[in-house]
Scaffold this motif. Structure first.
Motif, mmCIF file in Angstrom:
data_model
loop_
_atom_site.group_PDB
_atom_site.id
_atom_site.type_symbol
_atom_site.label_atom_id
_atom_site.label_comp_id
_atom_site.label_asym_id
_atom_site.label_seq_id
_atom_site.Cartn_x
_atom_site.Cartn_y
_atom_site.Cartn_z
ATOM 1 N N THR A 45 32.498 3.320 100.978
ATOM 2 C CA THR A 45 32.399 3.405 99.521
ATOM 3 C C THR A 45 32.691 1.989 99.029
ATOM 4 N N ALA A 46 31.695 1.339 98.428
ATOM 5 C CA ALA A 46 31.878 -0.073 98.106
ATOM 6 C C ALA A 46 31.411 -0.397 96.692
ATOM 7 N N VAL A 47 32.207 -1.232 96.030
ATOM 8 C CA VAL A 47 31.852 -1.708 94.685
ATOM 9 C C VAL A 47 32.173 -3.202 94.635
ATOM 10 N N ALA B 226 31.237 12.514 104.431
ATOM 11 C CA ALA B 226 30.925 11.242 103.756
ATOM 12 C C ALA B 226 30.775 11.468 102.249
ATOM 13 N N SER B 227 29.985 12.478 101.856
ATOM 14 C CA SER B 227 29.757 12.739 100.424
ATOM 15 C C SER B 227 31.082 13.043 99.722
ATOM 16 N N ARG B 228 31.885 13.913 100.343
ATOM 17 C CA ARG B 228 33.146 14.319 99.704
ATOM 18 C C ARG B 228 34.090 13.139 99.536
ATOM 19 N N GLU C 141 35.740 11.421 96.158
ATOM 20 C CA GLU C 141 37.193 11.259 95.974
ATOM 21 C C GLU C 141 37.588 9.844 95.581
ATOM 22 N N VAL C 142 36.937 8.851 96.192
ATOM 23 C CA VAL C 142 37.479 7.485 96.027
ATOM 24 C C VAL C 142 36.659 6.562 95.131
#
Ligand code: KG4
Ligand code: ZN
Length: 337
Positions: free
Chosen positions: A13-15, A47-49, A53-54
Protein backbone atom coordinates in the motif's frame (compact mmCIF):
# COMPACT_ATOMS: atom_id res chain seq x y z
CA UNK A 1 3.38 21.09 -9.42
CA UNK A 2 2.66 18.38 -6.84
CA UNK A 3 1.36 14.97 -7.88
CA UNK A 4 -0.10 12.56 -5.35
CA UNK A 5 0.66 8.96 -6.39
CA UNK A 6 -1.35 5.99 -5.14
CA UNK A 7 -0.35 2.36 -5.68
CA UNK A 8 -2.27 -0.73 -4.49
CA UNK A 9 -1.88 -3.23 -7.35
CA UNK A 10 -0.50 -6.09 -5.26
CA UNK A 11 0.80 -6.37 -1.69
CA UNK A 12 2.20 -2.89 -1.08
CA UNK A 13 0.00 0.00 0.00
CA UNK A 14 1.91 3.05 -1.20
CA UNK A 15 1.34 6.79 -1.40
CA UNK A 16 3.85 9.44 -2.52
CA UNK A 17 4.04 13.15 -3.20
CA UNK A 18 6.32 14.07 -6.12
CA UNK A 19 7.15 17.53 -7.40
CA UNK A 20 7.49 18.21 -11.13
CA UNK A 21 7.60 14.47 -11.84
CA UNK A 22 11.09 14.13 -10.34
CA UNK A 23 11.59 15.47 -6.82
CA UNK A 24 10.31 13.16 -4.11
CA UNK A 25 8.64 15.02 -1.27
CA UNK A 26 7.48 11.78 0.38
CA UNK A 27 7.31 8.11 -0.50
CA UNK A 28 5.53 5.87 2.00
CA UNK A 29 5.32 2.13 1.38
CA UNK A 30 3.44 -0.17 3.72
CA UNK A 31 4.41 -3.75 2.93
CA UNK A 32 1.94 -6.55 3.64
CA UNK A 33 4.59 -9.25 3.20
CA UNK A 34 4.29 -10.51 6.81
CA UNK A 35 0.58 -11.28 6.27
CA UNK A 36 1.12 -13.23 3.05
CA UNK A 37 4.30 -15.06 4.11
CA UNK A 38 2.50 -17.92 5.93
CA UNK A 39 0.81 -18.78 2.60
CA UNK A 40 4.02 -18.62 0.53
CA UNK A 41 2.57 -16.01 -1.83
CA UNK A 42 0.10 -13.14 -2.14
CA UNK A 43 -3.49 -13.99 -1.10
CA UNK A 44 -5.73 -11.57 -3.07
CA UNK A 45 -8.45 -11.32 -0.42
CA UNK A 46 -5.95 -10.51 2.33
CA UNK A 47 -4.30 -7.94 0.06
CA UNK A 48 -7.59 -6.08 -0.57
CA UNK A 49 -8.54 -6.08 3.11
CA UNK A 50 -5.13 -4.84 4.26
CA UNK A 51 -5.19 -2.05 1.66
CA UNK A 52 -8.56 -0.90 3.02
CA UNK A 53 -7.28 -0.98 6.58
CA UNK A 54 -4.14 1.07 6.03
CA UNK A 55 -4.55 3.26 2.96
CA UNK A 56 -5.84 6.35 4.76
CA UNK A 57 -3.06 6.11 7.36
CA UNK A 58 -0.48 5.76 4.59
CA UNK A 59 -2.03 8.75 2.81
CA UNK A 60 -1.88 10.88 5.98
CA UNK A 61 1.74 9.90 6.57
CA UNK A 62 2.73 10.74 2.97
CA UNK A 63 1.10 14.18 3.23
CA UNK A 64 2.70 14.78 6.63
CA UNK A 65 6.19 13.83 5.44
CA UNK A 66 5.77 16.06 2.37
CA UNK A 67 4.64 18.94 4.60
CA UNK A 68 1.47 19.50 2.56
CA UNK A 69 -2.25 18.98 2.87
CA UNK A 70 -4.62 17.57 0.24
CA UNK A 71 -5.60 21.03 -0.98
CA UNK A 72 -1.95 21.66 -2.04
CA UNK A 73 -2.01 18.64 -4.38
CA UNK A 74 -2.40 19.56 -8.07
CA UNK A 75 -2.98 16.14 -9.63
CA UNK A 76 -4.02 12.71 -8.31
CA UNK A 77 -2.36 9.72 -10.07
CA UNK A 78 -3.32 6.12 -9.40
CA UNK A 79 -2.41 2.67 -10.73
CA UNK A 80 -5.21 1.37 -12.95
CA UNK A 81 -3.59 -2.03 -13.66
CA UNK A 82 -2.33 -4.61 -14.24
CA UNK A 83 -2.73 -6.25 -10.84
CA UNK A 84 -5.25 -7.81 -8.48
CA UNK A 85 -8.63 -6.23 -9.20
CA UNK A 86 -9.79 -6.09 -5.57
CA UNK A 87 -6.49 -4.53 -4.53
CA UNK A 88 -6.43 -2.03 -7.41
CA UNK A 89 -9.98 -0.93 -6.61
CA UNK A 90 -8.97 0.27 -3.14
CA UNK A 91 -6.43 2.74 -4.52
CA UNK A 92 -8.73 3.73 -7.37
CA UNK A 93 -11.66 4.49 -5.03
CA UNK A 94 -9.48 6.61 -2.76
CA UNK A 95 -7.99 8.48 -5.73
CA UNK A 96 -11.43 9.12 -7.24
CA UNK A 97 -12.76 10.26 -3.86
CA UNK A 98 -9.96 12.78 -3.38
CA UNK A 99 -10.11 14.07 -6.95
CA UNK A 100 -13.90 14.36 -6.96
CA UNK A 101 -14.30 15.99 -3.56
CA UNK A 102 -11.50 18.51 -4.09
CA UNK A 103 -12.05 19.01 -7.79
CA UNK A 104 -8.52 17.90 -8.79
CA UNK A 105 -7.51 16.33 -12.09
CA UNK A 106 -7.21 12.54 -12.02
CA UNK A 107 -4.87 10.34 -14.07
CA UNK A 108 -4.85 6.53 -14.30
CA UNK A 109 -1.49 4.93 -15.02
CA UNK A 110 -0.22 1.57 -16.17
CA UNK A 111 1.80 -0.06 -13.37
CA UNK A 112 4.42 -1.55 -15.70
CA UNK A 113 5.04 1.75 -17.47
CA UNK A 114 5.28 3.35 -14.02
CA UNK A 115 8.04 0.84 -13.15
CA UNK A 116 10.02 2.06 -16.17
CA UNK A 117 9.34 5.69 -15.19
CA UNK A 118 11.03 5.07 -11.80
CA UNK A 119 14.35 5.73 -13.53
CA UNK A 120 13.35 9.41 -13.84
CA UNK A 121 13.43 9.70 -10.04
CA UNK A 122 17.19 9.11 -10.23
CA UNK A 123 19.87 11.76 -10.68
CA UNK A 124 20.97 11.00 -14.24
CA UNK A 125 18.07 9.46 -16.15
CA UNK A 126 18.60 8.31 -19.73
CA UNK A 127 17.50 10.30 -22.75
CA UNK A 128 14.66 8.84 -24.84
CA UNK A 129 14.39 6.49 -26.63
CA UNK A 130 15.67 3.44 -24.75
CA UNK A 131 15.03 -0.29 -24.41
CA UNK A 132 13.16 -1.01 -21.18
CA UNK A 133 12.74 -4.30 -19.37
CA UNK A 134 10.20 -4.81 -16.57
CA UNK A 135 11.00 -7.87 -14.47
CA UNK A 136 8.45 -8.21 -11.71
CA UNK A 137 6.36 -10.79 -9.90
CA UNK A 138 3.79 -10.94 -12.68
CA UNK A 139 5.63 -9.76 -15.80
CA UNK A 140 8.82 -10.04 -17.80
CA UNK A 141 8.26 -7.53 -20.59
CA UNK A 142 10.60 -5.83 -23.01
CA UNK A 143 9.74 -2.43 -24.49
CA UNK A 144 10.90 0.10 -27.00
CA UNK A 145 10.37 3.27 -24.94
CA UNK A 146 9.88 6.24 -27.22
CA UNK A 147 8.75 8.59 -24.45
CA UNK A 148 6.46 8.62 -21.38
CA UNK A 149 3.36 8.12 -23.51
CA UNK A 150 4.69 5.64 -26.03
CA UNK A 151 6.06 2.40 -24.65
CA UNK A 152 5.78 -0.34 -27.25
CA UNK A 153 5.99 -3.88 -25.98
CA UNK A 154 8.33 -6.08 -28.04
CA UNK A 155 8.69 -9.14 -25.81
CA UNK A 156 7.15 -10.97 -22.88
CA UNK A 157 7.26 -14.21 -20.94
CA UNK A 158 5.37 -17.10 -22.50
CA UNK A 159 4.53 -18.53 -19.06
CA UNK A 160 5.93 -17.63 -15.62
CA UNK A 161 7.43 -14.22 -14.92
CA UNK A 162 11.00 -14.02 -13.62
CA UNK A 163 9.84 -12.94 -10.14
CA UNK A 164 7.21 -15.67 -10.09
CA UNK A 165 9.92 -18.25 -10.86
CA UNK A 166 12.03 -16.90 -7.99
CA UNK A 167 9.00 -17.14 -5.68
CA UNK A 168 8.06 -20.68 -6.76
CA UNK A 169 11.60 -22.07 -6.60
CA UNK A 170 12.05 -20.48 -3.16
CA UNK A 171 8.90 -22.28 -2.03
CA UNK A 172 10.29 -25.61 -3.33
CA UNK A 173 13.44 -24.97 -1.30
CA UNK A 174 11.44 -24.09 1.80
CA UNK A 175 12.59 -20.45 1.73
CA UNK A 176 10.31 -17.61 2.83
CA UNK A 177 8.29 -15.32 0.55
CA UNK A 178 9.24 -13.14 -1.30
CA UNK A 179 11.46 -15.68 -2.99
CA UNK A 180 13.71 -13.29 -4.90
CA UNK A 181 15.22 -11.85 -1.77
CA UNK A 182 15.58 -15.28 -0.07
CA UNK A 183 17.20 -16.87 -3.11
CA UNK A 184 19.55 -13.94 -3.64
CA UNK A 185 20.71 -14.20 -0.02
CA UNK A 186 21.25 -17.98 -0.10
CA UNK A 187 22.89 -17.82 -3.55
CA UNK A 188 25.75 -15.78 -2.07
CA UNK A 189 26.89 -18.97 -0.31
CA UNK A 190 26.49 -21.23 -3.35
CA UNK A 191 28.27 -22.01 -6.61
CA UNK A 192 26.43 -20.58 -9.65
CA UNK A 193 28.08 -23.17 -11.90
CA UNK A 194 27.33 -26.19 -9.71
CA UNK A 195 24.22 -27.25 -11.67
CA UNK A 196 23.68 -26.51 -15.34
CA UNK A 197 20.02 -25.50 -15.39
CA UNK A 198 18.50 -24.66 -18.81
CA UNK A 199 18.52 -21.12 -20.22
CA UNK A 200 15.16 -21.18 -22.01
CA UNK A 201 14.51 -19.38 -25.31
CA UNK A 202 18.09 -18.22 -25.79
CA UNK A 203 18.34 -20.11 -29.07
CA UNK A 204 15.10 -18.51 -30.37
CA UNK A 205 14.90 -15.22 -32.23
CA UNK A 206 12.86 -12.36 -30.76
CA UNK A 207 12.51 -11.17 -27.21
CA UNK A 208 10.13 -13.60 -25.57
CA UNK A 209 11.32 -15.55 -22.55
CA UNK A 210 10.01 -18.57 -20.63
CA UNK A 211 10.75 -19.68 -17.09
CA UNK A 212 8.40 -22.58 -16.40
CA UNK A 213 10.84 -25.13 -17.92
CA UNK A 214 13.56 -23.85 -15.63
CA UNK A 215 11.22 -24.14 -12.66
CA UNK A 216 10.44 -27.75 -13.65
CA UNK A 217 14.16 -28.46 -14.02
CA UNK A 218 14.68 -27.38 -10.41
CA UNK A 219 11.74 -29.55 -9.28
CA UNK A 220 13.17 -32.57 -11.17
CA UNK A 221 16.61 -31.95 -9.70
CA UNK A 222 15.14 -31.97 -6.20
CA UNK A 223 13.24 -35.19 -6.96
CA UNK A 224 16.27 -37.00 -8.36
CA UNK A 225 18.89 -36.04 -5.78
CA UNK A 226 18.93 -37.09 -2.16
CA UNK A 227 21.90 -35.06 -1.07
CA UNK A 228 21.56 -31.48 -2.16
CA UNK A 229 23.09 -28.10 -1.46
CA UNK A 230 20.26 -25.56 -1.32
CA UNK A 231 22.82 -22.78 -1.73
CA UNK A 232 24.16 -24.33 -4.97
CA UNK A 233 20.62 -24.78 -6.30
CA UNK A 234 19.74 -21.16 -5.44
CA UNK A 235 22.93 -19.82 -7.04
CA UNK A 236 22.61 -21.99 -10.17
CA UNK A 237 18.92 -21.15 -10.61
CA UNK A 238 19.55 -17.43 -10.14
CA UNK A 239 22.39 -17.63 -12.67
CA UNK A 240 20.07 -19.20 -15.27
CA UNK A 241 17.43 -16.46 -14.80
CA UNK A 242 20.06 -13.72 -14.89
CA UNK A 243 21.74 -15.12 -18.03
CA UNK A 244 18.36 -15.24 -19.79
CA UNK A 245 17.47 -11.66 -18.87
CA UNK A 246 20.93 -10.32 -19.75
CA UNK A 247 21.05 -12.11 -23.11
CA UNK A 248 17.56 -11.11 -24.26
CA UNK A 249 17.81 -7.47 -23.19
CA UNK A 250 21.29 -7.01 -24.66
CA UNK A 251 20.14 -8.70 -27.86
CA UNK A 252 17.39 -6.09 -28.21
CA UNK A 253 19.84 -3.18 -27.80
CA UNK A 254 22.01 -4.72 -30.51
CA UNK A 255 19.30 -5.65 -33.03
CA UNK A 256 17.52 -2.33 -32.67
CA UNK A 257 20.71 -0.25 -32.60
CA UNK A 258 19.67 1.42 -29.37
CA UNK A 259 22.54 1.28 -26.87
CA UNK A 260 20.52 2.32 -23.80
CA UNK A 261 18.78 -0.10 -21.47
CA UNK A 262 16.62 0.52 -18.39
CA UNK A 263 15.88 -2.39 -16.04
CA UNK A 264 12.92 -2.02 -13.67
CA UNK A 265 10.58 -4.02 -11.43
CA UNK A 266 11.25 -6.04 -8.27
CA UNK A 267 13.72 -8.50 -9.85
CA UNK A 268 15.86 -5.54 -11.02
CA UNK A 269 16.83 -5.16 -7.35
CA UNK A 270 18.83 -8.40 -7.73
CA UNK A 271 22.56 -7.81 -7.23
CA UNK A 272 23.74 -10.63 -9.49
CA UNK A 273 21.56 -9.29 -12.33
CA UNK A 274 23.02 -5.81 -11.86
CA UNK A 275 26.57 -7.15 -11.76
CA UNK A 276 26.30 -9.34 -14.87
CA UNK A 277 24.36 -6.79 -16.89
CA UNK A 278 26.83 -4.00 -16.15
CA UNK A 279 29.74 -6.27 -17.11
CA UNK A 280 28.14 -7.36 -20.38
CA UNK A 281 26.97 -3.84 -21.23
CA UNK A 282 30.45 -2.46 -20.72
CA UNK A 283 31.81 -4.91 -23.28
CA UNK A 284 29.11 -3.97 -25.77
CA UNK A 285 29.14 -0.22 -25.13
CA UNK A 286 25.58 -0.12 -23.87
CA UNK A 287 24.55 2.30 -21.11
CA UNK A 288 22.54 0.44 -18.46
CA UNK A 289 20.30 2.16 -15.93
CA UNK A 290 18.77 0.67 -12.79
CA UNK A 291 16.54 2.57 -10.35
CA UNK A 292 17.68 2.32 -6.71
CA UNK A 293 16.47 -1.03 -5.25
CA UNK A 294 13.68 0.69 -3.27
CA UNK A 295 12.35 2.13 -6.55
CA UNK A 296 12.56 -1.25 -8.31
CA UNK A 297 9.98 -2.83 -5.99
CA UNK A 298 6.45 -1.43 -5.87
CA UNK A 299 6.11 2.20 -4.76
CA UNK A 300 3.88 5.18 -5.48
CA UNK A 301 6.62 7.68 -6.41
CA UNK A 302 6.91 5.94 -9.80
CA UNK A 303 3.14 6.29 -10.26
CA UNK A 304 3.33 10.01 -9.51
CA UNK A 305 6.36 10.39 -11.81
CA UNK A 306 4.48 8.94 -14.79
CA UNK A 307 1.20 10.60 -13.76
CA UNK A 308 2.84 14.01 -14.04
CA UNK A 309 3.58 13.40 -17.73
CA UNK A 310 0.07 12.04 -18.39
CA UNK A 311 -1.30 15.26 -16.92
CA UNK A 312 1.08 17.42 -18.98
CA UNK A 313 -0.13 15.60 -22.11
CA UNK A 314 -3.76 16.07 -21.08
CA UNK A 315 -4.26 12.32 -20.66
CA UNK A 316 -6.84 12.69 -17.91
CA UNK A 317 -9.08 9.94 -16.57
CA UNK A 318 -12.82 10.23 -16.25
CA UNK A 319 -14.48 9.19 -13.02
CA UNK A 320 -15.96 6.00 -14.48
CA UNK A 321 -12.69 4.23 -15.29
CA UNK A 322 -12.31 0.72 -13.90
CA UNK A 323 -9.43 -1.44 -12.68
CA UNK A 324 -7.71 -3.55 -15.35
CA UNK A 325 -6.29 -6.88 -14.18
CA UNK A 326 -4.51 -7.64 -17.46
CA UNK A 327 -3.91 -5.48 -20.51
CA UNK A 328 -4.25 -7.17 -23.90
CA UNK A 329 -0.80 -8.02 -25.21
CA UNK A 330 0.10 -6.15 -28.31
CA UNK A 331 3.61 -7.04 -29.35
CA UNK A 332 5.00 -4.57 -31.86
CA UNK A 333 6.44 -6.34 -34.89
CA UNK A 334 10.12 -5.63 -35.36
CA UNK A 335 9.73 -4.31 -38.88
CA UNK A 336 8.17 -1.09 -37.59
CA UNK A 337 11.59 0.05 -36.43
O1 KG4 B 1 7.73 -5.14 -8.95
P1 KG4 B 1 7.38 -5.92 -7.75
O2 KG4 B 1 7.70 -5.33 -6.39
O3 KG4 B 1 5.86 -6.28 -7.73
C1 KG4 B 1 5.18 -6.63 -8.90
O4 KG4 B 1 4.79 -5.71 -9.65
O5 KG4 B 1 5.10 -7.87 -9.13
O6 KG4 B 1 8.11 -7.35 -7.90
C2 KG4 B 1 7.98 -8.36 -6.96
C3 KG4 B 1 8.86 -9.54 -7.39
C4 KG4 B 1 8.69 -10.77 -6.49
O7 KG4 B 1 8.48 -11.90 -7.32
C5 KG4 B 1 10.02 -10.86 -5.77
O8 KG4 B 1 10.40 -12.18 -5.44
C6 KG4 B 1 10.96 -10.23 -6.77
O9 KG4 B 1 10.23 -9.17 -7.35
N1 KG4 B 1 12.17 -9.67 -6.13
C7 KG4 B 1 13.43 -10.12 -6.40
C8 KG4 B 1 14.27 -9.37 -5.56
N2 KG4 B 1 13.52 -8.49 -4.82
C9 KG4 B 1 12.23 -8.70 -5.20
N3 KG4 B 1 13.87 -11.05 -7.26
C10 KG4 B 1 15.19 -11.28 -7.28
N4 KG4 B 1 16.07 -10.62 -6.51
C11 KG4 B 1 15.68 -9.67 -5.63
N5 KG4 B 1 16.55 -9.02 -4.87
ZN1 ZN C 1 5.32 -3.90 -9.64
Amino acid sequence: MLVLGIETSCDETAVAVVEEGRRIRSNVVYSQIAFHRPYGGVVPEIASRKHIEVILKVLDEALKQAGVSLKDINVVAVTQGPGLVGALLVGICVAKGIAFSLNKPLVAVNHLEAHLSAIFLEKDPPPFPFIGMVVSGGHTNLYWVEDFLNMRQIGQTLDDAAGEAFDKVAKMLGLPYPGGVSIERLAEKGNPNAIKFPRPMLDKAGYNVSFSGLKTAVANYLRCHQVISKADIAASFQEAVVDTLVTKSMQATKDLHLPRLVMAGGVAANKRLREKLFAQAKQENVAVYFPAPSFCTDNAAMVAALGYHYFKADKLASFDFDAISRYPTCLSPLDIF
